[in-house]
Scaffold this motif. Structure first.
Motif, PDB file in Angstrom:
ATOM      1  N   ASN A 175       0.856  -1.192   0.000  1.00  0.00           N
ATOM      2  CA  ASN A 175       0.000   0.000   0.000  1.00  0.00           C
ATOM      3  C   ASN A 175       0.890   1.240   0.000  1.00  0.00           C
ATOM      4  O   ASN A 175       2.092   1.165   0.292  1.00  0.00           O
ATOM      5  N   ARG A 176       0.307   2.380  -0.301  1.00  0.00           N
ATOM      6  CA  ARG A 176       1.066   3.619  -0.356  1.00  0.00           C
ATOM      7  C   ARG A 176       1.250   4.216   1.039  1.00  0.00           C
ATOM      8  O   ARG A 176       0.651   3.757   2.020  1.00  0.00           O
ATOM      9  N   LEU A 177       2.087   5.248   1.106  1.00  0.00           N
ATOM     10  CA  LEU A 177       2.441   5.869   2.387  1.00  0.00           C
ATOM     11  C   LEU A 177       1.855   7.272   2.515  1.00  0.00           C
ATOM     12  O   LEU A 177       2.336   8.075   3.325  1.00  0.00           O
ATOM     13  N   ASP A 178       0.841   7.592   1.743  1.00  0.00           N
ATOM     14  CA  ASP A 178       0.241   8.925   1.787  1.00  0.00           C
ATOM     15  C   ASP A 178      -0.194   9.268   3.206  1.00  0.00           C
ATOM     16  O   ASP A 178      -0.812   8.460   3.899  1.00  0.00           O
ATOM     17  N   GLY A 179       0.136  10.490   3.629  1.00  0.00           N
ATOM     18  CA  GLY A 179      -0.232  10.954   4.961  1.00  0.00           C
ATOM     19  C   GLY A 179       0.827  10.743   6.007  1.00  0.00           C
ATOM     20  O   GLY A 179       0.715  11.276   7.120  1.00  0.00           O
ATOM     21  N   LEU A 180       1.887  10.001   5.686  1.00  0.00           N
ATOM     22  CA  LEU A 180       2.971   9.779   6.639  1.00  0.00           C
ATOM     23  C   LEU A 180       4.087  10.794   6.440  1.00  0.00           C
ATOM     24  O   LEU A 180       4.447  11.124   5.310  1.00  0.00           O
ATOM     25  N   LYS A 181       4.620  11.272   7.555  1.00  0.00           N
ATOM     26  CA  LYS A 181       5.844  12.076   7.522  1.00  0.00           C
ATOM     27  C   LYS A 181       6.971  11.206   8.069  1.00  0.00           C
ATOM     28  O   LYS A 181       6.887  10.693   9.188  1.00  0.00           O
ATOM     29  N   VAL A 182       8.010  11.023   7.274  1.00  0.00           N
ATOM     30  CA  VAL A 182       9.083  10.094   7.616  1.00  0.00           C
ATOM     31  C   VAL A 182      10.433  10.800   7.516  1.00  0.00           C
ATOM     32  O   VAL A 182      10.712  11.466   6.512  1.00  0.00           O
ATOM     33  N   VAL A 183      11.267  10.648   8.547  1.00  0.00           N
ATOM     34  CA  VAL A 183      12.647  11.127   8.492  1.00  0.00           C
ATOM     35  C   VAL A 183      13.518   9.978   8.013  1.00  0.00           C
ATOM     36  O   VAL A 183      13.431   8.863   8.537  1.00  0.00           O
ATOM     37  N   VAL A 184      14.353  10.241   7.013  1.00  0.00           N
ATOM     38  CA  VAL A 184      15.237   9.213   6.452  1.00  0.00           C
ATOM     39  C   VAL A 184      16.689   9.625   6.668  1.00  0.00           C
ATOM     40  O   VAL A 184      17.119  10.674   6.194  1.00  0.00           O
ATOM     41  N   ASP A 185      17.428   8.801   7.417  1.00  0.00           N
ATOM     42  CA  ASP A 185      18.858   9.017   7.666  1.00  0.00           C
ATOM     43  C   ASP A 185      19.639   8.119   6.714  1.00  0.00           C
ATOM     44  O   ASP A 185      19.666   6.906   6.865  1.00  0.00           O
ATOM     45  N   GLY A 238       7.906  16.380  14.063  1.00  0.00           N
ATOM     46  CA  GLY A 238       6.612  15.758  14.302  1.00  0.00           C
ATOM     47  C   GLY A 238       6.318  14.611  13.351  1.00  0.00           C
ATOM     48  O   GLY A 238       5.176  14.400  12.936  1.00  0.00           O
ATOM     49  N   ALA A 239       7.353  13.855  13.005  1.00  0.00           N
ATOM     50  CA  ALA A 239       7.188  12.735  12.075  1.00  0.00           C
ATOM     51  C   ALA A 239       6.592  11.528  12.795  1.00  0.00           C
ATOM     52  O   ALA A 239       6.752  11.369  14.009  1.00  0.00           O
ATOM     53  N   GLN A 240       5.917  10.688  12.028  1.00  0.00           N
ATOM     54  CA  GLN A 240       5.369   9.457  12.614  1.00  0.00           C
ATOM     55  C   GLN A 240       6.449   8.419  12.874  1.00  0.00           C
ATOM     56  O   GLN A 240       6.295   7.580  13.761  1.00  0.00           O
ATOM     57  N   LEU A 241       7.513   8.473  12.095  1.00  0.00           N
ATOM     58  CA  LEU A 241       8.610   7.535  12.305  1.00  0.00           C
ATOM     59  C   LEU A 241       9.840   8.019  11.565  1.00  0.00           C
ATOM     60  O   LEU A 241       9.771   8.927  10.723  1.00  0.00           O
ATOM     61  N   GLY A 242      10.974   7.398  11.878  1.00  0.00           N
ATOM     62  CA  GLY A 242      12.213   7.659  11.166  1.00  0.00           C
ATOM     63  C   GLY A 242      12.920   6.349  10.885  1.00  0.00           C
ATOM     64  O   GLY A 242      12.760   5.380  11.640  1.00  0.00           O
ATOM     65  N   VAL A 243      13.668   6.299   9.793  1.00  0.00           N
ATOM     66  CA  VAL A 243      14.447   5.104   9.456  1.00  0.00           C
ATOM     67  C   VAL A 243      15.894   5.506   9.228  1.00  0.00           C
ATOM     68  O   VAL A 243      16.177   6.608   8.740  1.00  0.00           O
ATOM     69  N   ALA A 244      16.807   4.621   9.609  1.00  0.00           N
ATOM     70  CA  ALA A 244      18.237   4.884   9.453  1.00  0.00           C
ATOM     71  C   ALA A 244      18.892   3.686   8.792  1.00  0.00           C
ATOM     72  O   ALA A 244      18.618   2.541   9.147  1.00  0.00           O
ATOM     73  N   HIS A 245      19.765   3.968   7.830  1.00  0.00           N
ATOM     74  CA  HIS A 245      20.497   2.927   7.128  1.00  0.00           C
ATOM     75  C   HIS A 245      21.959   2.928   7.544  1.00  0.00           C
ATOM     76  O   HIS A 245      22.441   3.872   8.169  1.00  0.00           O
ATOM     77  N   LEU A 353       8.427  -1.118   3.976  1.00  0.00           N
ATOM     78  CA  LEU A 353       7.427  -2.078   4.444  1.00  0.00           C
ATOM     79  C   LEU A 353       6.960  -1.754   5.860  1.00  0.00           C
ATOM     80  O   LEU A 353       5.772  -1.917   6.188  1.00  0.00           O
ATOM     81  N   LEU A 354       7.888  -1.286   6.697  1.00  0.00           N
ATOM     82  CA  LEU A 354       7.510  -0.899   8.054  1.00  0.00           C
ATOM     83  C   LEU A 354       6.565   0.296   8.014  1.00  0.00           C
ATOM     84  O   LEU A 354       5.529   0.317   8.699  1.00  0.00           O
ATOM     85  N   ALA A 355       6.907   1.292   7.207  1.00  0.00           N
ATOM     86  CA  ALA A 355       6.047   2.469   7.077  1.00  0.00           C
ATOM     87  C   ALA A 355       4.696   2.090   6.474  1.00  0.00           C
ATOM     88  O   ALA A 355       3.651   2.636   6.864  1.00  0.00           O
ATOM     89  N   ALA A 356       4.702   1.157   5.528  1.00  0.00           N
ATOM     90  CA  ALA A 356       3.452   0.721   4.910  1.00  0.00           C
ATOM     91  C   ALA A 356       2.530   0.076   5.935  1.00  0.00           C
ATOM     92  O   ALA A 356       1.297   0.231   5.866  1.00  0.00           O
ATOM     93  N   ARG A 357       3.115  -0.647   6.887  1.00  0.00           N
ATOM     94  CA  ARG A 357       2.299  -1.265   7.944  1.00  0.00           C
ATOM     95  C   ARG A 357       1.668  -0.198   8.832  1.00  0.00           C
ATOM     96  O   ARG A 357       0.505  -0.303   9.229  1.00  0.00           O
ATOM     97  N   ALA A 360      -1.141   1.364   6.749  1.00  0.00           N
ATOM     98  CA  ALA A 360      -2.274   0.471   6.522  1.00  0.00           C
ATOM     99  C   ALA A 360      -3.134   0.294   7.770  1.00  0.00           C
ATOM    100  O   ALA A 360      -4.361   0.203   7.680  1.00  0.00           O
ATOM    101  N   THR A 361      -2.475   0.243   8.937  1.00  0.00           N
ATOM    102  CA  THR A 361      -3.218  -0.004  10.180  1.00  0.00           C
ATOM    103  C   THR A 361      -3.715   1.270  10.835  1.00  0.00           C
ATOM    104  O   THR A 361      -4.660   1.238  11.634  1.00  0.00           O
ATOM    105  N   GLY A 362      -3.056   2.393  10.525  1.00  0.00           N
ATOM    106  CA  GLY A 362      -3.394   3.643  11.209  1.00  0.00           C
ATOM    107  C   GLY A 362      -2.941   3.657  12.656  1.00  0.00           C
ATOM    108  O   GLY A 362      -3.321   4.549  13.421  1.00  0.00           O
ATOM    109  N   ARG A 363      -2.110   2.697  13.031  1.00  0.00           N
ATOM    110  CA  ARG A 363      -1.631   2.609  14.413  1.00  0.00           C
ATOM    111  C   ARG A 363      -0.219   3.167  14.500  1.00  0.00           C
ATOM    112  O   ARG A 363       0.580   3.017  13.567  1.00  0.00           O
ATOM    113  N   PRO A 364       0.123   3.821  15.621  1.00  0.00           N
ATOM    114  CA  PRO A 364       1.489   4.336  15.769  1.00  0.00           C
ATOM    115  C   PRO A 364       2.506   3.201  15.768  1.00  0.00           C
ATOM    116  O   PRO A 364       2.203   2.076  16.188  1.00  0.00           O
TER     117      PRO A 364
END
Length: 452
Positions: A175-185, A238-245, A353-357, A360-364
């Protein structure tokens, strides 16, 4: 004589341990071993070559390309791309082999060479041993069989690799990630362009950090080994999540909206339940390593998901996944393999995939990751020791036995030599953090004293 290949290719300080001459020789040897089955009449072997942004990658890439072309292999040079992108393109383009130049999460002065076989798969030990044997034979003076004239390999830049890989990532999202704010490191590494672009194309609002590599700043205070900058940015924006590589982006760690770390075990927990719900968790099984937190094992038991554990290293996870036909596996460090869509750990895919979950669920993310409770776990790296003796030292064995006696049934101890660095990792898990720290500290001191 020490084996050149470690748990993840050949790695060392660039221009000291890993020289241009070695890179060239290993590439010629790999061409002879990996492309030999493709040298039937009318077929020219092809290799995909990529790298992370380290300064040393520039001269090592030149050496690898020269070695392959001199052995009669045509080279598609994809430039700076993640390790999983090189693996994907090796398979997607029908290449005979792939080569990635990176030292992953290691400091900038290090570099490494990873080879992929047809299909973009990591090499079995037997293939690595054959490459090393051929390399050593010719390094000792035996001449190569060198093509001439039209038989030499041709080299071209394959600029389409970036878009082809990103399109693949977007295509496999549920599914798409519309509506999510994500920080990418991006760790100033191989995913500095790819990961923000993929998240943006998937519909997320992206806040990129550590995405300006200059050849010298890879992993420097950023990325999956230094999460503080990501934590701060997620809270500030105020992002919903962040990911780091990490430097070559084969791993991903995350933080929730409050800046709390979400490690590989928790990511696997979230993805496992989502895949089970979608009917894509084959065998109702997740494969992980012995380093996984005991809380992960307990959570999977409670949720009715079987957990298989392997030796430490994503290659061993992958071997078990292939053997049993499983679709999900990984490590606490953030190497997550989704075998339906990747042949190796893919940090960008994991983050998507983590952001998509979450979308999709609308859960933090914190709520989703709360399916498992991390038990206190202390990991101490003991450097400058003879890691080869960790399994044979009677003094170390006695120290481990005493530590296990102190912990009783509520904890465990694990010692293992690093596959990429001259150190021993001491891991202690306990129901109480102070006890875990105390036991781990004593055991690390004993390891240092016995093996230093």
């Amino acid at each position: 004589m020490a084996r050149l290949f470690g748990t993840d290719g050949v790695r060392g300080v660039a221009n000291a341990d890993l020289t241009a001459e070695m890179a060239l020789g290993l590439s010629v040897a790999a061409a002879h071993v990996l492309a030999e089955a493709g040298t039937f009449e009318g077929h020219r072997p092809v290799a995909v070559v990529g790298r992370d942004p380290r300064a040393s990658g520039e001269f090592l890439e030149a050496a690898v390309v020269a070695g392959l072309a001199s052995a009669g292999v045509d080279v598609l040079r994809v430039g700076v791309l993640p390790t999983p992108a090189v693996a994907y393109l090796t398979g997607a383009l029908g290449a005979d082999l792939g080569v990635m130049l990176s030292a992953s999460h290691n400091p900038m002065p290090d570099n490494g060479i990873k080879f992929f076989a047809r299909g973009g798969h990591k090499l079995a030990d037997e293939l690595e041993d054959r490459i090393e044997r051929v390399y050593r034979e010719h390094a000792s003076g035996e001449p190569w069989d060198r093509p001439t004239g039209a038989g030499v390999g041709r080299v071209k830049d394959y600029d389409e690799g970036f878009d082809k890989y990103v399109a693949h990532l977007i295509a496999v999202l549920p599914n798409r990630l519309d509506g999510l704010k994500v920080v990418v490191d991006g760790a100033h590494g191989a995913a500095a362009r790819v990961s923000p672009e993929a998240f943006a194309r998937a519909g997320a609002e992206v806040i990129p950090i550590a995405t300006e590599p200059d050849g010298l700043n890879i992993n420097d205070g950023c990325g999956s080994t230094h999460l503080q900058g990501l934590r701060t940015a997620v809270v500030e924006h105020g992002a919903q999540l962040g990911v780091a590589h990490d430097g070559d982006a084969d791993r991903c760690l995350a933080v929730d909206a409050a800046g709390n770390e979400i490690d590989g075990d928790q990511i696997l927990s979230v993805l496992a339940l989502g895949m089970r719900e979608a009917g894509t968790l084959r065998g109702n099984t997740v494969v992980a390593t012995v380093m996984s937190n005991l809380g992960f094992k307990l959570a999977m038991e409670r949720e009715g998901v079987e957990l298989l554990q392997t030796a430490v290293g994503d290659r061993y996870v992958l071997e078990e996944m292939k053997r049993g036909g499983y679709s999900l596996g990984g490590e606490q460090s953030g190497h997550v393999i989704v075998l339906d869509h990747a042949t190796t750990g893919d940090g960008t895919l994991t983050g998507l995939l983590l952001a998509a979950r979450v979308a999709a669920t609308g859960r933090p993310l914190a709520e989703l990751a709360g399916v498992m409770e991390r038990l206190p776990q202390v990991l101490i790296n003991v450097p400058d020791v003879d890691k080869s003796r960790v399994g044979s030292s009677a003094r170390v064995a006695a120290a481990v036995e005493e530590a296990e006696r102190q912990l009783g049934e509520t904890g465990r101890v694990l010692l293992r030599p690093s596959g990429t660095e001259p150190l021993v990792r001491v891991m202690v898990e306990a129901a109480d953090l102070d006890q875990a720290r105390t036991v781990a500290g004593r055991l690390a001191d004993e390891v240092k004293s016995a093996l230093g």
